[in-house]
Design a protein around this motif. Structure first.
Motif, PDB file in Angstrom:
ATOM      1  N   LYS A  86       0.842  -1.201   0.000  1.00  0.00           N
ATOM      2  CA  LYS A  86       0.000   0.000   0.000  1.00  0.00           C
ATOM      3  C   LYS A  86       0.882   1.258   0.000  1.00  0.00           C
ATOM      4  CE  LYS A  86      -3.720   0.030   2.593  1.00  0.00           C
ATOM      5  NZ  LYS A  86      -4.631   0.189   3.757  1.00  0.00           N
ATOM      6  N   VAL A  87       0.576   2.176  -0.941  1.00  0.00           N
ATOM      7  CA  VAL A  87       1.322   3.440  -1.049  1.00  0.00           C
ATOM      8  C   VAL A  87       0.318   4.568  -1.309  1.00  0.00           C
ATOM      9  CG1 VAL A  87       3.449   2.372  -1.928  1.00  0.00           C
ATOM     10  CG2 VAL A  87       1.670   3.111  -3.537  1.00  0.00           C
ATOM     11  N   ASN A  88       0.808   5.781  -1.310  1.00  0.00           N
ATOM     12  CA  ASN A  88      -0.027   6.939  -1.645  1.00  0.00           C
ATOM     13  C   ASN A  88       0.461   7.593  -2.926  1.00  0.00           C
ATOM     14  OD1 ASN A  88      -1.820   6.911   0.604  1.00  0.00           O
ATOM     15  ND2 ASN A  88      -0.200   7.774   1.880  1.00  0.00           N
ATOM     16  N   TYR A  89      -0.476   8.137  -3.669  1.00  0.00           N
ATOM     17  CA  TYR A  89      -0.130   8.971  -4.817  1.00  0.00           C
ATOM     18  C   TYR A  89      -1.083  10.165  -4.809  1.00  0.00           C
ATOM     19  CZ  TYR A  89      -4.114   6.847  -7.315  1.00  0.00           C
ATOM     20  OH  TYR A  89      -5.368   6.416  -7.679  1.00  0.00           O
ATOM     21  N   ALA A  90      -0.727  11.203  -5.572  1.00  0.00           N
ATOM     22  CA  ALA A  90      -1.527  12.425  -5.594  1.00  0.00           C
ATOM     23  C   ALA A  90      -2.360  12.491  -6.870  1.00  0.00           C
ATOM     24  CB  ALA A  90      -0.623  13.651  -5.508  1.00  0.00           C
ATOM     25  N   LYS A  91      -3.597  12.898  -6.703  1.00  0.00           N
ATOM     26  CA  LYS A  91      -4.472  13.107  -7.856  1.00  0.00           C
ATOM     27  C   LYS A  91      -4.999  14.536  -7.800  1.00  0.00           C
ATOM     28  CE  LYS A  91      -8.782  11.504  -9.996  1.00  0.00           C
ATOM     29  NZ  LYS A  91      -9.923  10.574  -9.868  1.00  0.00           N
ATOM     30  N   SER A 138       4.750   2.082 -13.525  1.00  0.00           N
ATOM     31  CA  SER A 138       4.368   0.908 -14.316  1.00  0.00           C
ATOM     32  C   SER A 138       3.805  -0.199 -13.426  1.00  0.00           C
ATOM     33  CB  SER A 138       5.561   0.380 -15.113  1.00  0.00           C
ATOM     34  OG  SER A 138       6.611   0.015 -14.235  1.00  0.00           O
ATOM     35  N   ASN A 139       4.173  -0.176 -12.147  1.00  0.00           N
ATOM     36  CA  ASN A 139       3.705  -1.190 -11.203  1.00  0.00           C
ATOM     37  C   ASN A 139       2.694  -0.635 -10.197  1.00  0.00           C
ATOM     38  OD1 ASN A 139       5.316  -3.260 -12.270  1.00  0.00           O
ATOM     39  ND2 ASN A 139       7.082  -2.581 -11.085  1.00  0.00           N
ATOM     40  N   LEU A 140       2.182   0.557 -10.450  1.00  0.00           N
ATOM     41  CA  LEU A 140       1.253   1.191  -9.518  1.00  0.00           C
ATOM     42  C   LEU A 140      -0.190   0.922  -9.941  1.00  0.00           C
ATOM     43  CD1 LEU A 140       0.938   3.059  -7.045  1.00  0.00           C
ATOM     44  CD2 LEU A 140       0.940   4.998  -8.643  1.00  0.00           C
ATOM     45  N   PHE A 141      -0.988   0.468  -8.991  1.00  0.00           N
ATOM     46  CA  PHE A 141      -2.398   0.175  -9.242  1.00  0.00           C
ATOM     47  C   PHE A 141      -3.260   0.986  -8.275  1.00  0.00           C
ATOM     48  CE2 PHE A 141      -0.222  -3.358 -11.075  1.00  0.00           C
ATOM     49  CZ  PHE A 141      -1.038  -3.851 -12.093  1.00  0.00           C
ATOM     50  N   PRO A 142      -4.451   1.367  -8.721  1.00  0.00           N
ATOM     51  CA  PRO A 142      -5.354   2.079  -7.802  1.00  0.00           C
ATOM     52  C   PRO A 142      -5.993   1.105  -6.813  1.00  0.00           C
ATOM     53  CG  PRO A 142      -6.442   1.729  -9.900  1.00  0.00           C
ATOM     54  CD  PRO A 142      -5.026   1.204 -10.057  1.00  0.00           C
ATOM     55  N   GLY A 143      -6.625   1.661  -5.792  1.00  0.00           N
ATOM     56  CA  GLY A 143      -7.304   0.799  -4.828  1.00  0.00           C
ATOM     57  C   GLY A 143      -7.933   1.612  -3.711  1.00  0.00           C
ATOM     58  N   ASN A 144      -8.359   0.915  -2.671  1.00  0.00           N
ATOM     59  CA  ASN A 144      -8.873   1.588  -1.478  1.00  0.00           C
ATOM     60  C   ASN A 144      -8.208   0.971  -0.254  1.00  0.00           C
ATOM     61  OD1 ASN A 144     -10.245  -0.847  -0.964  1.00  0.00           O
ATOM     62  ND2 ASN A 144     -12.117  -0.121  -1.968  1.00  0.00           N
ATOM     63  N   ASN A 145      -8.745   1.202   0.899  1.00  0.00           N
ATOM     64  CA  ASN A 145      -8.103   0.711   2.128  1.00  0.00           C
ATOM     65  C   ASN A 145      -7.996  -0.808   2.210  1.00  0.00           C
ATOM     66  OD1 ASN A 145      -7.160   2.855   3.767  1.00  0.00           O
ATOM     67  ND2 ASN A 145      -9.262   3.493   4.094  1.00  0.00           N
ATOM     68  N   THR A 146      -8.889  -1.494   1.537  1.00  0.00           N
ATOM     69  CA  THR A 146      -8.946  -2.953   1.700  1.00  0.00           C
ATOM     70  C   THR A 146      -8.725  -3.745   0.412  1.00  0.00           C
ATOM     71  OG1 THR A 146     -11.351  -2.925   1.380  1.00  0.00           O
ATOM     72  CG2 THR A 146     -10.535  -2.751   3.644  1.00  0.00           C
ATOM     73  N   GLU A 147      -8.663  -3.048  -0.733  1.00  0.00           N
ATOM     74  CA  GLU A 147      -8.668  -3.790  -1.994  1.00  0.00           C
ATOM     75  C   GLU A 147      -7.783  -3.137  -3.052  1.00  0.00           C
ATOM     76  OE1 GLU A 147     -12.039  -5.327  -5.244  1.00  0.00           O
ATOM     77  OE2 GLU A 147     -12.586  -3.962  -3.612  1.00  0.00           O
ATOM     78  N   VAL A 148      -7.135  -3.981  -3.844  1.00  0.00           N
ATOM     79  CA  VAL A 148      -6.369  -3.513  -5.004  1.00  0.00           C
ATOM     80  C   VAL A 148      -7.245  -3.653  -6.242  1.00  0.00           C
ATOM     81  CG1 VAL A 148      -4.246  -3.764  -6.330  1.00  0.00           C
ATOM     82  CG2 VAL A 148      -4.314  -4.495  -3.938  1.00  0.00           C
ATOM     83  N   PHE A 149      -7.288  -2.597  -7.058  1.00  0.00           N
ATOM     84  CA  PHE A 149      -8.070  -2.661  -8.301  1.00  0.00           C
ATOM     85  C   PHE A 149      -7.122  -3.069  -9.423  1.00  0.00           C
ATOM     86  CE2 PHE A 149     -10.608   1.014  -6.267  1.00  0.00           C
ATOM     87  CZ  PHE A 149     -11.285   0.127  -5.451  1.00  0.00           C
ATOM     88  N   THR A 150      -7.173  -4.324  -9.783  1.00  0.00           N
ATOM     89  CA  THR A 150      -6.200  -4.868 -10.742  1.00  0.00           C
ATOM     90  C   THR A 150      -6.754  -5.034 -12.154  1.00  0.00           C
ATOM     91  OG1 THR A 150      -6.809  -7.124 -10.087  1.00  0.00           O
ATOM     92  CG2 THR A 150      -4.937  -6.106  -8.950  1.00  0.00           C
TER      93      THR A 150
END
Length: 195
Positions: A86-91, A138-150
């Motif tokens: 789990k990481v953070n990114y800015a939108k 290239s290895n970054l995926f979106p998600g929420n606190n409990t789930e990766v959106f792959t």
């Protein structure tokens, strides 16, 4: 149409009158004759407004995909397992909208009669969205606190935000120019019908 110095002052005088709203159709027609024009297009801005929402950054939850070498005791073999950190990114997202309403009248320079009249309502909008990350995108995926959106759609949407190079909205002048072009195209389309 060539405008010589002798007529320049007279034309400017007519234009100033037109801007003041003091010209009637006959006066506009006279101004057209001075320019040697068959028709005169008289445009008036009826309303104008601009709304701006400057791009604001917000923290988003993402997941960094990486590979871990593991050992399977039952099979007595090593294998590579995919895991997510789990990481953070800015939108950031923002928008600028310009709304204009024009009244356009086409007047005959010969008779002073109105040949065509219409009102155009034009809206131009620029929406800016982008994302930034210090991680390997290239290895970054979106998600929420409990789930990766792959899913490929989710990954594609994030990649599109990350690849956006703009960091500022289109200026008010740029949108006004687009409005003017839209009005010109709409008017040209209408005038073709008069031929």
């Amino acid at each position: 149409v060539m405008i010589d110095r002798q007529n320049t002052k007279e034309i400017i005088k007519e234009q100033k009158l037109g801007m003041s709203g003091a010209l009637d159709n006959n006066s506009v027609a006279e101004a057209g004759k001075l320019l040697g024009a068959k028709w005169v297009i008289n445009a008036k801005l009826l309303s104008y407004n601009q709304s701006v929402r400057e791009p604001v950054k917000s923290n988003q939850i993402g997941y960094l995909k990486y590979s871990v070498r593991k050992y399977d005791k039952a099979k007595d073999t090593y294998y590579n397992a995919v895991e997510y950190k789990k990481v953070n990114y800015a939108k950031a997202q923002g928008s600028r909208t310009v709304n204009c309403q024009y009244s356009v009248t086409l007047i005959s320079s010969e008779t002073g009669q109105i040949i065509y009249s219409n009102t155009f309502s034009i809206k131009e909008e620029d929406v800016l969205q982008y994302a930034e990350s210090s991680e390997a995108t290239s290895n970054l995926f979106p998600g929420n606190n409990t789930e990766v959106f792959t899913s490929s759609a989710d990954k594609r949407a994030l990649d599109q935000l990350l690849s956006e190079i703009r960091r500022s909205l289109a200026s008010e002048d740029e949108l006004v120019q687009k409005v003017s072009i839209s009005v010109g195209k709409s008017l040209a389309s209408e005038l073709k019908k008069l031929k």
